[in-house]
Design an enzyme around this catalytic site. Structure first.
Site, PDB file in Angstrom:
ATOM      1  N   LYS A  22      -3.799  -5.829  -3.772  1.00 11.20           N
ATOM      2  CA  LYS A  22      -3.648  -4.973  -4.492  1.00 11.20           C
ATOM      3  C   LYS A  22      -2.556  -5.167  -5.075  1.00 11.20           C
ATOM      4  CE  LYS A  22      -1.516  -2.228  -2.055  1.00 11.20           C
ATOM      5  NZ  LYS A  22       0.231  -1.356  -2.656  1.00 11.20           N
ATOM      6  N   CYS A 117      10.104   6.708  -2.086  1.00 12.25           N
ATOM      7  CA  CYS A 117       8.739   6.756  -1.244  1.00 12.25           C
ATOM      8  C   CYS A 117       9.119   6.678   0.452  1.00 12.25           C
ATOM      9  CB  CYS A 117       8.169   5.662  -1.283  1.00 12.25           C
ATOM     10  SG  CYS A 117       8.269   4.090  -0.486  1.00 12.25           S
ATOM     11  N   ARG A 398      -5.180   4.363  -0.919  1.00 11.10           N
ATOM     12  CA  ARG A 398      -4.313   3.859  -1.946  1.00 11.10           C
ATOM     13  C   ARG A 398      -4.621   2.291  -1.768  1.00 11.10           C
ATOM     14  NH1 ARG A 398       1.741   4.867  -2.132  1.00 11.10           N
ATOM     15  NH2 ARG A 398       1.739   3.049  -3.794  1.00 11.10           N
TER      16      ARG A 398
END
Ligand code: EPZ
Length: 425
Positions: A22, A117, A398
């Protein structure tokens, strides 16, 4: 809402193959902006962050075609915008990775300031300082960063205060078109940085030293499209390795380079796991107790912060006490309070987590604090007494493709279940 339900007591066994990384794929996608034309990326993970980056590129005017489950064809010749909207940057901080490529190609960019976040403020001051050294002027207004290059981009030496992955990437992608040579000192050394440098060089850039603390980029006039395979995801692999170590039965994890997890595997062997390494896989098992070992997260080749949560779940069941020190993010211990609901004995003191091993976990309703914490809660559920229900699993989606399917294929009793939204008090 969807939750993941895990029945404890069904250990993993067998093998699993991880996807492309990712934390490389997202930046490789952004880098296609630098080379007008059609770049093909293979071994791309089918995860929600990749879908968001695809939306960012489409918003800029690129054509993104899914050619196969893990193959993307990205045509950036049609890009006619250099602004990324807040709603996409807020969804995924990595959208800021388009800053460097847009500046290199268009000499300007408007990127929404990334919000924080769950794990920290996630500032981009090092990105901005480094780009300013290359000749970029910034103005922040109404939550957007307006970047211009009044005199173009000129190579120089940039020394990073901290070996930031994102700052290193943005500086690499901006400087491939700068006039002259750029040197990034104290650069991040993660395997994903090397993967990006390989793509850039395949596009005709001149990047040397990626993987070392000093990266040198000689600017070139143009870059051309290419085809590139995303490097295997060492963190997805590490997550399954931690799970196998927790369950004990032999599991072979394929599709990544064990050298990209050097210190993690060494620490796991000190904790009592048996790990047989091969070129692009390793086999993990455990027979005795999990031993307590101190861990401190650091930039690569140090212990990766992205493996901290999974390792905490392992150490929470160790036969002793240890300290986990989180040096990379300011708030990445939220997993601890969820593990405590399952019976763990963990005390947080600043950026230290003092972990006292307990005999076992009991299944409970828990909430994913972030991507890696969510995976670690499912991991704890595998060996807990009874059922564990993990909510906020969008975090997991995610970064983990087919997480439940992969675990089920190795014998876990785990499933995604739709439950009515709890009345939020
Ligand atoms: C990348 O984030 C990864 N994300 C993170 O993975 C990973 O944890 C991190 O690198 C460290 O390895 C992606 O690649 C998409 P940093 P990034 O810049 O680039 C501070 C996951 O779970 N900082 O190395 O944001 C920053 O706040 C995710 O897959 C500044 O203060 O990481 C953080 O505390 C989580 N100013 C620290 O440095 C800056 O300008 C490390 O950040 C930049 C960073």
């Amino acid at each position: 809402m969807e939750v993941i339900k895990v029945e404890g007591g069904y250990p993993l066994e067998g093998e699993v193959t991880v996807e492309g990384a990712k934390n490389s794929a997202l930046k490789l996608m952004a880098a296609t902006i630098l080379a007008p034309g059609v770049t093909t990326l293979t071994n791309v993970p089918n995860i929600s962050d990749v879908h968001v980056m695809g939306k960012v590129l489409k918003y800029l005017g690129a054509k993104v075609t899914v050619k196969g489950v893990h193959e993307l064809e990205i045509d950036t010749s049609t890009i006619d915008k250099w602004e990324t909207p807040y709603h996409l940057v807020a969804k995924m901080r990595a959208s800021t990775a388009v800053l460097g490529p847009l500046l290199a190609r268009f000499g300007k960019a408007i990127v929404a300031m990334p919000g924080g976040c769950n794990i920290g403020a996630r500032k981009i001051d090092m990105h901005i300082l480094g780009l300013e050294a290359l000749g970029v002027s910034f103005k922040v207004d109404h939550g957007n960063i307006h970047a211009t290059t009044p005199k173009g981009l000129s190579g120089t030496t940039v020394t990073l205060d901290f070996a930031s992955v994102g700052a290193t990437e943005n500086l690499m992608m901006a400087s491939v078109r700068a006039k002259g040579v750029t040197t990034i000192d104290n650069a991040a050394r993660e395997p994903e940085i090397v993967d990006l440098a390989n793509l850039l060089n395949e596009m005709g850039a001149k990047v040397r030293g990626a993987g070392s603390p000093v990266i040198e980029i000689e600017g070139v006039d143009e870059l051309h499209p290419t085809t590139h395979r995303v490097v295997g995801d060492r963190i997805e692999a590490g997550t399954f390795i931690a799970m196998a170590g927790l369950c004990g039965r032999p599991v072979t994890v394929k599709g990544f380079n064990p050298r990209h997890l050097g210190l993690v595997l060494k620490k796991y062997e000190m904790m009592g796991l048996t790990i047989d390494r091969a070129m692009d896989e390793c086999t993990v098992s455990r027979t005795g107790a999990i031993h307590a070992v101190d861990i401190q997260t650091l930039p690569f080749p140090g212990f990766p912060t992205d493996m901290q949560a999974q390792t905490m779940a392992l150490l929470a069941l160790s036969d002793g006490s240890c300290i986990i020190t989180e040096n990379v993010f300011e708030n990445r211990f939220m997993l601890a309070s969820e593990l405590q609901r399952m019976g763990a004995d963990i005390r947080i003191e600043g950026h230290h987590a003092i972990v006292h091993g307990v005999a076992g976990f009991s299944g409970a309703e828990v909430k994913s604090p972030d991507l890696r914490g969510g995976a670690a809660l499912v991991m704890a559920g595998l060996v807990a007494d009874g059922t564990t229900t993990v909510s906020d699993i969008y975090h997991i989606d995610r970064g983990y493709e087919g997480f439940v399917e992969k675990l089920s294929a190795m014998g876990a009793h785990v499933s995604r279940v739709e439950v009515p939204d709890q009345d939020v008090l």
